[in-house]
Every structure is written in structure tokens, then in C-alpha cells.
Scaffold this active site. Structure first.
Site, mmCIF file in Angstrom:
data_model
loop_
_atom_site.group_PDB
_atom_site.id
_atom_site.type_symbol
_atom_site.label_atom_id
_atom_site.label_comp_id
_atom_site.label_asym_id
_atom_site.label_seq_id
_atom_site.Cartn_x
_atom_site.Cartn_y
_atom_site.Cartn_z
ATOM 1 N N GLU A 65 4.274 -6.683 1.192
ATOM 2 C CA GLU A 65 3.326 -5.578 1.311
ATOM 3 C C GLU A 65 3.530 -4.606 0.163
ATOM 4 O OE1 GLU A 65 1.740 -5.200 5.573
ATOM 5 O OE2 GLU A 65 3.462 -3.880 5.409
ATOM 6 N N HIS A 99 9.216 -1.959 7.646
ATOM 7 C CA HIS A 99 7.903 -1.609 7.101
ATOM 8 C C HIS A 99 8.074 -0.478 6.097
ATOM 9 C CE1 HIS A 99 3.850 -0.022 6.826
ATOM 10 N NE2 HIS A 99 3.453 -1.219 7.218
HETATM 11 P P1 PGA Z 1 -3.312 -1.753 5.978
HETATM 12 O O1 PGA Z 1 -1.792 -1.744 6.509
HETATM 13 O O2 PGA Z 1 -3.874 -3.112 6.363
HETATM 14 O O3 PGA Z 1 -3.984 -0.633 6.718
HETATM 15 O O4 PGA Z 1 -3.264 -1.573 4.512
HETATM 16 C C1 PGA Z 1 -0.972 -2.857 6.381
HETATM 17 C C2 PGA Z 1 0.400 -2.556 6.900
HETATM 18 O O5 PGA Z 1 0.844 -1.408 6.737
HETATM 19 O O6 PGA Z 1 1.070 -3.415 7.480
#
Ligand code: PGA
Length: 256
Positions: free
Chosen positions: A175, A103
């Protein structure tokens, strides 16, 4: 062909008791749902209570969809003198089936490199955990036109030296760092475009069949009101949801 997967990343939120009360409210809201695979990723201390609550709620008259439980991180070693760490084998012994790897918060705040993530990915696959490998560019990288380069590098290094046949269960989450927790979302077309870059690159590295079967989730400010437009893109195979997954009603709306 690719079953959509909606995963909740609770980050460092929810005590075991809070996790249990989430499930108490959430499970009835998704009763009978079969379209999406659902994965909850609580903190390490809430893994066992969440697994127990899901198991305890199983009832023939109230068929819940099978809800899977994932960890947010793991160590690459099987065991050893690594104070504070948790191995893939420990997770799978508990009944955990998925694990988030790389992540952007791990990369950014804990110095996790592509090389380290490569070892974690291999260890997760070895223990038959389904890794959710996160990749994504920063705002600056996007502005400099480096998105494709960054995504290719992150993917290429993460799967390096892993036998293609073993990669099959892997899930990738795209992401964009600038969209995480910021309320800024990639437009559905931007996300689809990045997903296509990832799929094309994976095809080049390990072949078309694996790339075609690979589920690529979008993550970054997914909310009930933007989930439909994002998830209706054929390239988007699900979502990794942070903030909006903390509330049972909002997470259930995203799933529905
Ligand atoms: P968020 O986080 O939906 O709060 O933007 C997504 C993530 O970090 O996986």
C-alpha cells in the site's frame, strides 16, 4: 495457483447496525462467487455482529461464498494489563480469521514501528490468525528512489526471527502511502514492479517456495473502474480496499 483475496478495510466507519445493513445488501450481490476469497475487516465493535450476520444468512438454497472476517489491529501480548487493547486469542475466540497488521495509518498516527509489528505478526501466527501485513513507501521515499529499500526493510524487520515454516499463511498488502485515500493509484505496472520487489526479497529471506505461494495484495484507491487492470497483473494477488469497500455495490463490483 494463488487464490486472489479481496479484503475490505472499513477503518473507523460503520456502527454495528450500519455493518449489518451493508451485509444485507452485499451478500446477495456476491452469491455464488468463488473466484476470490473475500474478507471484511470492520471495527472491533462490529466484528461480532458481522460474524453473526454472515452465519445467519447461510442458506442451502442461496450459497454465499464463505466470507471471512478480519480485525484491523491487535496487541502482541496474549493477555495483560493493556487498557483498551485486544489480543489475537480474543479475536480468534470470536471467530475472526484474519488481522491487518501495520497499516500505514497505524504506523503514522499510532507510532507503530517495524519491531512492534514483528511481535504482532508472531502473535497472530501463533494464534493461527492470517495476518495481512501492510508495507509501503511514502511519496517522498518514492521520489528519492528509496522504494525498494523501504519495502525490504519493512518486510525484513516484520518477519525477523519468525520460523519460515510458520509464515506460510501470511498475506502482504503493498500500500503505497501516497495512494491511500487520495484517489491516486499506482499504475498496474508500478504496483506489479513493487510486488516483484517484495516477492524477490521474501525469497531471499525465507526461500522461493514460500515467496511463490505468498499472496501480495495491492491497496491504495482501488475502485470498481481500476480493479480489473490492477488485478489482471499476474503479480497482483488481490486488493485491500478502503473507501470503495464501504458501499456494498462498489465493493461487489470490485470482487466481480
Ligand atoms: P483506500 O484505502 O482504498 O481508501 O485508498 C486503502 C487502505 O487504506 O487500505
Amino acid at each position: 495457483m494463488r487464490k486472489p483475496l479481496i479484503a475490505a478495510n472499513w477503518k473507523m466507519y460503520k456502527t454495528p447496525a450500519e455493518a449489518e445493513s451493508f451485509l444485507h445488501a452485499f451478500l446477495p450481490l456476491v452469491e455464488g462467487h468463488t473466484r476470490n476469497e473475500i474478507v471484511l475487516c470492520p471495527s472491533f465493535v462490529a466484528l461480532a455482529p458481522v460474524l453473526a450476520a454472515i452465519k445467519g444468512s447461510a442458506h442451502p438454497a442461496h450459497p454465499h461464498p464463505r466470507i471471512h472476517v478480519g480485525a484491523q489491529n491487535m496487541h502482541f501480548a496474549a493477555e495483560g494489563a493493556y487498557t483498551g487493547e485486544i489480543s489475537a486469542g480474543m479475536l480468534s475466540a470470536l471467530g475472526v480469521t484474519h488481522v491487518i497488521i501495520g497499516h500505514s495509518e497505524r504506523r503514522q498516527y499510532f507510532g507503530e514501528t517495524d519491531e512492534l509489528l514483528n511481535r504482532k505478526l508472531a502473535a497472530a501466527l501463533e494464534k493461527r490468525l492470517i495476518p495481512i501485513l501492510c508495507v509501503g513507501e511514502t511519496e517522498q521515499e518514492r521520489e528519492q528512489g528509496k522504494t525498494e529499500e523501504v519495502l525490504s526493510r519493512q518486510i525484513g524487520r516484520a518477519i525477523s526471527q519468525i520460523e519460515p515454516g510458520k509464515l506460510e499463511p501470511m498475506v502482504v498488502a503493498y500500500e503505497p502511502v501516497w495512494a491511500i485515500g487520495t484517489g491516486k493509484t499506482a499504475t498496474p505496472l508500478m504496483a506489479a514492479d513493487a510486488h516483484l520487489m517484495i516477492r524477490t526479497h521474501v525469497a531471499q529471506l525465507v526461500g522461493r517456495p514460500i515467496a511463490e505461494a505468498l499472496r501480495i495484495l495491492y491497496g491504495g484507491s482501488v475502485k470498481p473502474d481500476n480493479a480489473t487492470s490492477l488485478l489482471s497483473q499476474p503479480e497482483i494477488d488481490g486488493a485491500l480496499v478502503g473507501g470503495a469497500s464501504l458501499d456494498p455495490a462498489s465493493f461487489a463490483r470490485i470482487i466481480q
